[in-house]
Design a protein around this motif. Structure first.
Motif, PDB file in Angstrom:
ATOM      1  N   THR A  82      74.246  65.942  38.177  1.00  0.00           N
ATOM      2  CA  THR A  82      72.832  65.587  38.139  1.00  0.00           C
ATOM      3  C   THR A  82      72.553  64.583  37.032  1.00  0.00           C
ATOM      4  N   THR A  83      73.159  64.779  35.865  1.00  0.00           N
ATOM      5  CA  THR A  83      72.977  63.859  34.745  1.00  0.00           C
ATOM      6  C   THR A  83      73.497  62.466  35.091  1.00  0.00           C
ATOM      7  N   LEU A  84      74.668  62.387  35.700  1.00  0.00           N
ATOM      8  CA  LEU A  84      75.223  61.092  36.091  1.00  0.00           C
ATOM      9  C   LEU A  84      74.352  60.395  37.127  1.00  0.00           C
ATOM     10  N   PHE A  85      73.861  61.150  38.088  1.00  0.00           N
ATOM     11  CA  PHE A  85      73.004  60.573  39.124  1.00  0.00           C
ATOM     12  C   PHE A  85      71.703  60.050  38.516  1.00  0.00           C
ATOM     13  N   MET A  86      71.100  60.827  37.619  1.00  0.00           N
ATOM     14  CA  MET A  86      69.849  60.397  36.991  1.00  0.00           C
ATOM     15  C   MET A  86      70.073  59.185  36.090  1.00  0.00           C
ATOM     16  N   ALA A  87      71.226  59.102  35.427  1.00  0.00           N
ATOM     17  CA  ALA A  87      71.540  57.928  34.609  1.00  0.00           C
ATOM     18  C   ALA A  87      71.658  56.687  35.492  1.00  0.00           C
ATOM     19  N   PHE A  88      72.283  56.830  36.656  1.00  0.00           N
ATOM     20  CA  PHE A  88      72.393  55.716  37.591  1.00  0.00           C
ATOM     21  C   PHE A  88      71.016  55.269  38.072  1.00  0.00           C
ATOM     22  N   VAL A  89      70.160  56.224  38.439  1.00  0.00           N
ATOM     23  CA  VAL A  89      68.813  55.899  38.909  1.00  0.00           C
ATOM     24  C   VAL A  89      68.009  55.218  37.799  1.00  0.00           C
ATOM     25  N   PHE A  90      68.125  55.715  36.575  1.00  0.00           N
ATOM     26  CA  PHE A  90      67.416  55.121  35.447  1.00  0.00           C
ATOM     27  C   PHE A  90      67.868  53.680  35.218  1.00  0.00           C
ATOM     28  N   LYS A  91      69.188  53.451  35.234  1.00  0.00           N
ATOM     29  CA  LYS A  91      69.727  52.104  35.001  1.00  0.00           C
ATOM     30  C   LYS A  91      69.275  51.152  36.093  1.00  0.00           C
ATOM     31  N   LYS A  92      69.355  51.592  37.339  1.00  0.00           N
ATOM     32  CA  LYS A  92      68.944  50.737  38.458  1.00  0.00           C
ATOM     33  C   LYS A  92      67.452  50.428  38.382  1.00  0.00           C
ATOM     34  N   SER A  93      66.649  51.419  38.040  1.00  0.00           N
ATOM     35  CA  SER A  93      65.209  51.224  37.909  1.00  0.00           C
ATOM     36  C   SER A  93      64.892  50.252  36.785  1.00  0.00           C
ATOM     37  N   ALA A  94      65.581  50.373  35.658  1.00  0.00           N
ATOM     38  CA  ALA A  94      65.350  49.471  34.527  1.00  0.00           C
ATOM     39  C   ALA A  94      65.766  48.040  34.883  1.00  0.00           C
ATOM     40  N   ASP A  95      66.830  47.887  35.653  1.00  0.00           N
ATOM     41  CA  ASP A  95      67.272  46.551  36.057  1.00  0.00           C
ATOM     42  C   ASP A  95      66.271  45.888  37.008  1.00  0.00           C
ATOM     43  N   LEU A  96      65.654  46.673  37.866  1.00  0.00           N
ATOM     44  CA  LEU A  96      64.740  46.122  38.869  1.00  0.00           C
ATOM     45  C   LEU A  96      63.295  46.017  38.380  1.00  0.00           C
ATOM     46  N   GLU A  97      62.994  46.581  37.224  1.00  0.00           N
ATOM     47  CA  GLU A  97      61.606  46.596  36.743  1.00  0.00           C
ATOM     48  C   GLU A  97      61.124  45.176  36.460  1.00  0.00           C
ATOM     49  N   GLN A  98      59.979  44.833  36.989  1.00  0.00           N
ATOM     50  CA  GLN A  98      59.349  43.536  36.790  1.00  0.00           C
ATOM     51  C   GLN A  98      57.852  43.761  36.706  1.00  0.00           C
TER      52      GLN A  98
ATOM     53  N   MET B  30      59.324  48.973  27.422  1.00  0.00           N
ATOM     54  CA  MET B  30      59.612  47.681  26.799  1.00  0.00           C
ATOM     55  C   MET B  30      60.926  47.736  26.020  1.00  0.00           C
ATOM     56  N   LEU B  31      61.384  48.920  25.683  1.00  0.00           N
ATOM     57  CA  LEU B  31      62.642  49.055  24.950  1.00  0.00           C
ATOM     58  C   LEU B  31      63.849  48.713  25.816  1.00  0.00           C
ATOM     59  N   TRP B  32      63.805  49.024  27.110  1.00  0.00           N
ATOM     60  CA  TRP B  32      64.979  48.821  27.950  1.00  0.00           C
ATOM     61  C   TRP B  32      64.772  47.767  29.032  1.00  0.00           C
ATOM     62  N   SER B  33      63.598  47.244  29.198  1.00  0.00           N
ATOM     63  CA  SER B  33      63.347  46.247  30.228  1.00  0.00           C
ATOM     64  C   SER B  33      63.868  44.881  29.796  1.00  0.00           C
ATOM     65  N   LYS B  34      64.607  44.213  30.670  1.00  0.00           N
ATOM     66  CA  LYS B  34      65.130  42.882  30.369  1.00  0.00           C
ATOM     67  C   LYS B  34      63.993  41.878  30.193  1.00  0.00           C
ATOM     68  N   GLN B  35      62.924  42.090  30.903  1.00  0.00           N
ATOM     69  CA  GLN B  35      61.797  41.172  30.880  1.00  0.00           C
ATOM     70  C   GLN B  35      61.225  41.017  29.465  1.00  0.00           C
TER      71      GLN B  35
END
Length: 86
Positions: A38-54, A66-71
């Motif tokens: 569950t932890t690994l799956f949630m980490a993947f979802v978090f990373k993917k969400s942060a990458d796609l955030e615009q 704002m701490l993890w968003s590339k934007q």
């Protein structure tokens, strides 16, 4: 002191949760495996969400994403002014 013995129950009843007074074998190991998965799956979802955030509009105040968003790490907008914190 102590509890009374378990009441008799039918032994032929099947239940996916184990039935009455279940204590599955190796439940601690199984819980650890499910927790890690569950932890690994949630980490993947978090990373993917942060990458796609615009964000189309910049926030007026500081927000945690704002701490993890590339934007917000590299802004393409030359007029960008970082929001004032509270």
């Amino acid at each position: 002191m102590g509890g009374t013995p378990h009441k008799p129950y039918p032994k032929h009843v099947w239940s996916p949760s184990g039935g009455w007074w279940a204590q599955p074998k190796q439940w601690k190991r199984n819980t650890l495996i499910v927790g890690a998965a569950t932890t690994l799956f949630m980490a993947f979802v978090f990373k993917k969400s942060a990458d796609l955030e615009q964000r189309t509009l910049y926030p007026r105040v500081w927000i945690p994403s704002m701490l993890w968003s590339k934007q917000f790490k590299t802004s393409d907008d030359p007029n960008f002014q970082p929001p004032k914190s509270l």
